[in-house]
Design an enzyme around this catalytic site. Structure first.
Site, PDB file in Angstrom:
ATOM      1  CE1 TYR A   1      18.412  48.097 -34.816  1.00 37.83           C
ATOM      2  CE2 TYR A   1      20.052  46.550 -35.614  1.00 37.83           C
ATOM      3  CZ  TYR A   1      19.003  47.412 -35.846  1.00 37.83           C
ATOM      4  OH  TYR A   1      18.509  47.566 -37.124  1.00 37.83           O
TER       5      TYR A   1
ATOM      6  CG  HIS B   1      25.740  51.504 -46.357  1.00 41.55           C
ATOM      7  ND1 HIS B   1      24.605  52.069 -46.909  1.00 41.55           N
ATOM      8  CD2 HIS B   1      25.327  50.912 -45.196  1.00 41.55           C
ATOM      9  CE1 HIS B   1      23.573  51.814 -46.107  1.00 41.55           C
ATOM     10  NE2 HIS B   1      23.974  51.119 -45.090  1.00 41.55           N
TER      11      HIS B   1
ATOM     12  CG  ASP C   1      21.224  53.994 -42.994  1.00 45.62           C
ATOM     13  OD1 ASP C   1      20.399  53.074 -43.121  1.00 45.62           O
ATOM     14  OD2 ASP C   1      22.158  53.941 -42.177  1.00 45.62           O
TER      15      ASP C   1
HETATM   16  C1  0GY Z   1      21.890  50.297 -42.172  1.00 48.39           C
HETATM   17  C2  0GY Z   1      23.019  49.930 -41.327  1.00 48.39           C
HETATM   18  C3  0GY Z   1      22.995  49.197 -40.188  1.00 48.39           C
HETATM   19  C4  0GY Z   1      21.909  48.380 -39.722  1.00 48.39           C
HETATM   20  C5  0GY Z   1      21.108  47.648 -40.494  1.00 48.39           C
HETATM   21  O1  0GY Z   1      19.490  46.067 -40.859  1.00 48.39           O
HETATM   22  C6  0GY Z   1      20.120  46.669 -40.017  1.00 48.39           C
HETATM   23  O2  0GY Z   1      19.977  46.485 -38.808  1.00 48.39           O
HETATM   24  O3  0GY Z   1      21.174  47.735 -41.798  1.00 48.39           O
HETATM   25  C7  0GY Z   1      24.214  49.170 -39.364  1.00 48.39           C
HETATM   26  O4  0GY Z   1      24.121  48.911 -38.159  1.00 48.39           O
HETATM   27  O5  0GY Z   1      25.316  49.425 -39.912  1.00 48.39           O
HETATM   28  O6  0GY Z   1      22.013  50.285 -43.389  1.00 48.39           O
HETATM   29  O7  0GY Z   1      20.838  50.601 -41.646  1.00 48.39           O
END
Ligand code: 0GY
Length: 303
Positions: free
Chosen positions: A54, A186, A255
């Protein structure tokens, strides 16, 4: 015409972080640590990784500090997000300019050299993150992860793991074999429509019960909730169970800047107001927000 270096376009439909969060009603204890947050770019200075899944909006270290002050927090643990891959320059830049108020969790490639690990350690990195969420990363064989785990152990670093609850049965033995402290992001992403006393969350609780090197971040009600903001009430029993059963092995974080949120962008002030629902006493709040993160990330400052 080719795009300028560092030029990027956000993933279509990307939700930007909330630039005017409410001021929380809950006042964190002095010295509180936001132990899970990210910096993104700025992409023109620190380009996003070619293999990313992304492309976010920028979220700079200065903006992170502004948020922390607004929320009444003192320190941050910045976690390398997958959009930066194993290029930790944005993370290191944040740590280097934090006057010691930030620590980091890096993303590393299996071929990282020992000298690079030492440089990261000097910068304030205290762990590496292994990401098992399929939409975020290409699957990694486990053997190189074990090798990295063995190489970081002498630095006193720990491992942060990110996975979804349905993957835990398959990953349980591998996780249990890791040689360092292990912090789970999480709460292992439970399906909160299932019972807190049910088999799925039970396996996660068992992991913590049977392995006292495991910690949990009681984070991300906004990702887990089906009942939604601002109360995220369906996540409360899960967070509270973990905080009450393992009060010395829990961490909390915003977060921010909340990558990949699809349903809504949370108000960070309301996320802070979630804390007393899962940590209802001042003693639990102090452990969650100060004592535990200080012991893990700033042990040299703890008597
Ligand atoms: C978070 C959760 C997400 C993304 C990432 O490293 C990341 O891209 O951790 C998610 O998309 O669930 O903890 O930031």
């Amino acid at each position: 015409m080719s795009a300028a270096p560092g030029a990027f376009e956000k993933t279509p439909g990307w939700l930007d972080w909330d630039s005017s969060p409410s001021r929380p009603a809950f006042v964190p204890p002095p010295g509180a640590v936001d132990a899970h947050c990210h910096v993104f770019g700025p992409g023109a200075q620190f380009p996003y990784a070619p293999q990313r899944k992304y492309t976010p909006c920028d979220a700079s270290r200065q903006q992170l500090v502004a948020l922390r002050e607004h929320l009444g927090f003192s320190r941050n643990v910045v976690v390398q997000a997958t959009c930066h891959g194993s290029d930790n320059r944005a993370l290191v830049d944040a740590l280097a300019n934090s006057d010691g108020t930030m620590r980091g969790i890096a993303g590393v490639a299996p071929d990282i050299r020992d000298e690079e690990l030492e440089e990261l350690d000097t910068a304030g990195v205290r762990g590496v993150r292994f990401n098992f969420v399929k939409r975020l990363v290409d699957a990694l064989p486990r053997e190189p992860l074990i090798e990295i785990a063995e190489r970081i152990a002498p630095l006193g670093w720990h491992i942060v793991i990110y996975f979804e609850a349905q993957e835990l049965p398959e990953l349980y033995e591998f996780f249990a074999s890791l040689p360092t402290t292990v912090v789970v992001d999480h709460m292992g992403r439970p399906d909160v429509s299932r019972p807190v006393d049910g088999a799925e969350f039970g396996l996660f609780l068992r992991l913590l019960r049977e392995h006292d090197n495991f910690w949990s971040k009681v984070t991300c009600p906004e990702r887990l909730s089906q009942s939604g903001p601002p109360d995220y009430s369906d996540v409360v029993p899960f967070g509270r169970r973990v905080v009450e059963e393992f009060p010395d092995r829990v961490l909390w974080g915003t977060d921010w800047p909340h990558p990949n949120m699809k349903t809504h962008m949370p108000d960070d002030g309301k996320l802070v107001d979630f804390i007393p629902k899962i940590a209802p006493t001042p003693k639990l709040q102090r452990k969650l927000l100060v004592d535990n993160p200080m012991r893990l990330y700033w042990p040299e400052e703890v008597n």
